[in-house]
Design an enzyme around this catalytic site. Structure first.
Site, PDB file in Angstrom:
ATOM      1  N   ASP A 257       0.861  -1.183   0.000  1.00  0.00           N
ATOM      2  CA  ASP A 257       0.000   0.000   0.000  1.00  0.00           C
ATOM      3  C   ASP A 257       0.900   1.238   0.000  1.00  0.00           C
ATOM      4  O   ASP A 257       1.657   1.461   0.951  1.00  0.00           O
ATOM      5  CB  ASP A 257      -0.912  -0.033   1.231  1.00  0.00           C
ATOM      6  CG  ASP A 257      -2.062   0.964   1.138  1.00  0.00           C
ATOM      7  OD1 ASP A 257      -1.908   2.006   0.465  1.00  0.00           O
ATOM      8  OD2 ASP A 257      -3.118   0.716   1.753  1.00  0.00           O
TER       9      ASP A 257
ATOM     10  N   ASP B 191      -3.236   7.290  -3.727  1.00  0.00           N
ATOM     11  CA  ASP B 191      -3.170   6.195  -2.754  1.00  0.00           C
ATOM     12  C   ASP B 191      -3.467   4.914  -3.526  1.00  0.00           C
ATOM     13  O   ASP B 191      -4.433   4.876  -4.302  1.00  0.00           O
ATOM     14  CB  ASP B 191      -4.243   6.465  -1.675  1.00  0.00           C
ATOM     15  CG  ASP B 191      -4.167   5.514  -0.488  1.00  0.00           C
ATOM     16  OD1 ASP B 191      -3.371   4.570  -0.513  1.00  0.00           O
ATOM     17  OD2 ASP B 191      -4.939   5.759   0.471  1.00  0.00           O
TER      18      ASP B 191
ATOM     19  N   HIS C  33     -11.847   6.116   1.141  1.00  0.00           N
ATOM     20  CA  HIS C  33     -11.901   7.436   1.788  1.00  0.00           C
ATOM     21  C   HIS C  33     -11.569   8.525   0.794  1.00  0.00           C
ATOM     22  O   HIS C  33     -10.900   8.272  -0.216  1.00  0.00           O
ATOM     23  CB  HIS C  33     -10.877   7.454   2.933  1.00  0.00           C
ATOM     24  CG  HIS C  33      -9.521   6.954   2.489  1.00  0.00           C
ATOM     25  ND1 HIS C  33      -8.565   7.798   2.024  1.00  0.00           N
ATOM     26  CD2 HIS C  33      -8.997   5.702   2.381  1.00  0.00           C
ATOM     27  CE1 HIS C  33      -7.492   7.083   1.678  1.00  0.00           C
ATOM     28  NE2 HIS C  33      -7.731   5.799   1.863  1.00  0.00           N
TER      29      HIS C  33
ATOM     30  N   HIS D 188      -6.828  10.983   4.693  1.00  0.00           N
ATOM     31  CA  HIS D 188      -8.099  10.315   5.007  1.00  0.00           C
ATOM     32  C   HIS D 188      -9.153  11.344   5.347  1.00  0.00           C
ATOM     33  O   HIS D 188      -9.167  11.897   6.439  1.00  0.00           O
ATOM     34  CB  HIS D 188      -7.943   9.363   6.203  1.00  0.00           C
ATOM     35  CG  HIS D 188      -7.273   8.091   5.835  1.00  0.00           C
ATOM     36  ND1 HIS D 188      -5.930   7.901   6.009  1.00  0.00           N
ATOM     37  CD2 HIS D 188      -7.752   6.950   5.292  1.00  0.00           C
ATOM     38  CE1 HIS D 188      -5.617   6.689   5.578  1.00  0.00           C
ATOM     39  NE2 HIS D 188      -6.690   6.092   5.138  1.00  0.00           N
TER      40      HIS D 188
ATOM     41  N   GLU E 177     -10.852   1.154  -1.801  1.00  0.00           N
ATOM     42  CA  GLU E 177      -9.950   0.066  -1.420  1.00  0.00           C
ATOM     43  C   GLU E 177     -10.668  -1.129  -0.808  1.00  0.00           C
ATOM     44  O   GLU E 177     -10.717  -1.278   0.408  1.00  0.00           O
ATOM     45  CB  GLU E 177      -8.819   0.553  -0.522  1.00  0.00           C
ATOM     46  CG  GLU E 177      -9.198   1.356   0.693  1.00  0.00           C
ATOM     47  CD  GLU E 177      -7.949   1.747   1.514  1.00  0.00           C
ATOM     48  OE1 GLU E 177      -7.009   0.950   1.608  1.00  0.00           O
ATOM     49  OE2 GLU E 177      -7.945   2.862   2.051  1.00  0.00           O
TER      50      GLU E 177
ATOM     51  N   GLU F 123      -6.449  -1.190  -4.460  1.00  0.00           N
ATOM     52  CA  GLU F 123      -6.802   0.212  -4.230  1.00  0.00           C
ATOM     53  C   GLU F 123      -6.317   1.104  -5.365  1.00  0.00           C
ATOM     54  O   GLU F 123      -5.232   0.903  -5.907  1.00  0.00           O
ATOM     55  CB  GLU F 123      -6.170   0.717  -2.919  1.00  0.00           C
ATOM     56  CG  GLU F 123      -6.505   2.168  -2.598  1.00  0.00           C
ATOM     57  CD  GLU F 123      -5.926   2.644  -1.273  1.00  0.00           C
ATOM     58  OE1 GLU F 123      -4.938   2.065  -0.802  1.00  0.00           O
ATOM     59  OE2 GLU F 123      -6.475   3.621  -0.719  1.00  0.00           O
TER      60      GLU F 123
HETATM   61 CO    CO Z   1      -6.156   4.220   1.342  1.00  0.00          CO
END
Ligand code: CO
Length: 298
Positions: free
Chosen positions: A85, A96, A156, A164, A189, A284
């Site tokens: 990640d 992200d 998010h 976030h 995600e 994600e």
């Molecule tokens: Co994330």
């Protein structure tokens, strides 16, 4: 969304894509995870961007928030299912992303379940899309493949120097009637598991975030606060970065972080582990919604 902002998001997405490819190529069974994390994070910086948060290398039943400690001897075990990640920001604008690498070869269906759920959610994401419907799409894809979504983890929004934020993109049909708005960035995600579909917090934490800047007494705590505020603002940071960039030794880090946690200046992100101890996969990506359109960053 301003043109210059869109360009920064796109640049962050390109760099994230490149370092995800690099990570996939470089990660091998037996690799030292501390060295690997530093290699990937420095690749981000060499490309003219910064990590939006410490690289997460969560393995098997750990769903999120594992990042190796300074000088950790942890290595990639055989048969690992690892979630890479990575967040990258360009002047605060964040991409992200996560990919799951299955070194066992036994969990390809679960990897695909998370990836398919992501693709289905991306396909319906646009201005006016109902947030609960996105969760339902994700849940259907994962359950349809014979797995469970992790219900207490979600996608998010991301915003300038904010990794976030609103809105929460659920991984289950939570019937949220709110709609996606134009002019936002969202990370979607999905997580799939053959366990309970819930995570709980472990005790270990390597990732922190500045929450509230209050006056603190200790020298170490003051140094950490000044350093984090200047370099990372309210983005998550790793304890090991205090060693790398601030040359702060282990004792100083522990003393400083303890005081900052006690004073509630920091939030910690402990490991998140699957309730039944089963395997977790994740996929994600980040989208920006602008001018009535959707641009996928990677
Ligand atoms: Co994330």
């Amino acid at each position: 969304m301003e043109k210059s902002v869109i360009a920064k998001y796109k640049k962050a997405g390109e760099i994230t894509q490149e370092v995800q490819e690099l990570a996939k190529k470089r990660l091998k069974v037996g690799a030292n995870l501390f060295e690997f994390a530093e290699e990937i994070e420095s690749a981000i910086m060499k490309k003219g961007a910064k990590p939006a948060f410490p690289i997460n290398l969560s393995i098997n039943n750990v769903a999120a928030h594992y990042s190796p400690a300074f000088n950790s001897k942890d290595t990639l075990p055989e048969d690992a299912v690892i979630k890479v990640d990575i967040g990258v920001h360009v002047d605060g604008y964040i991409a992200d992303s996560a990919r799951t690498l299955d070194f066992s070869g036994k969990h390809q269906n679960m990897v695909k379940a998370a990836e398919d759920a992501l693709e289905n959610a991306v396909a319906i994401a646009k201005k006016g899309a109902i947030i609960g419907d996105m969760g339902a799409t994700i849940e259907d894809a994962i359950r349809g493949a014979g797995f469970r979504p992790i219900q207490n983890l979600s996608g998010h929004g991301v915003a300038e120097f904010d990794a976030h934020t609103y809105p929460t993109i659920p991984n289950i049909a939570n019937h949220d009637p709110k709609k996606l708005e134009d002019g936002i960035a969202i990370a979607i995600e999905p997580f799939a598991t053959d366990g309970e579909g819930l995570v709980r917090e472990g005790s270990q934490a390597e990732i922190f975030q500045l929450e509230d800047k209050k006056p603190v007494r200790g020298r170490e705590a003051r140094k950490i606060i000044e350093f984090v505020e200047e370099n990372y603002r309210n983005l998550p940071f790793a304890e090991r970065w205090l060693q790398r960039d601030l040359k702060m030794g282990e004792f100083g880090r522990k003393v400083g972080l303890r005081e900052l946690m006690q004073k509630r200046c920091l939030t910690a992100f402990p490991l998140l582990k699957e309730e039944a101890g089963k395997i977790v996969t994740q996929a994600e990506t980040t989208l920006i919604l602008h001018d009535g359109k959707v641009t996928r960053l990677l």
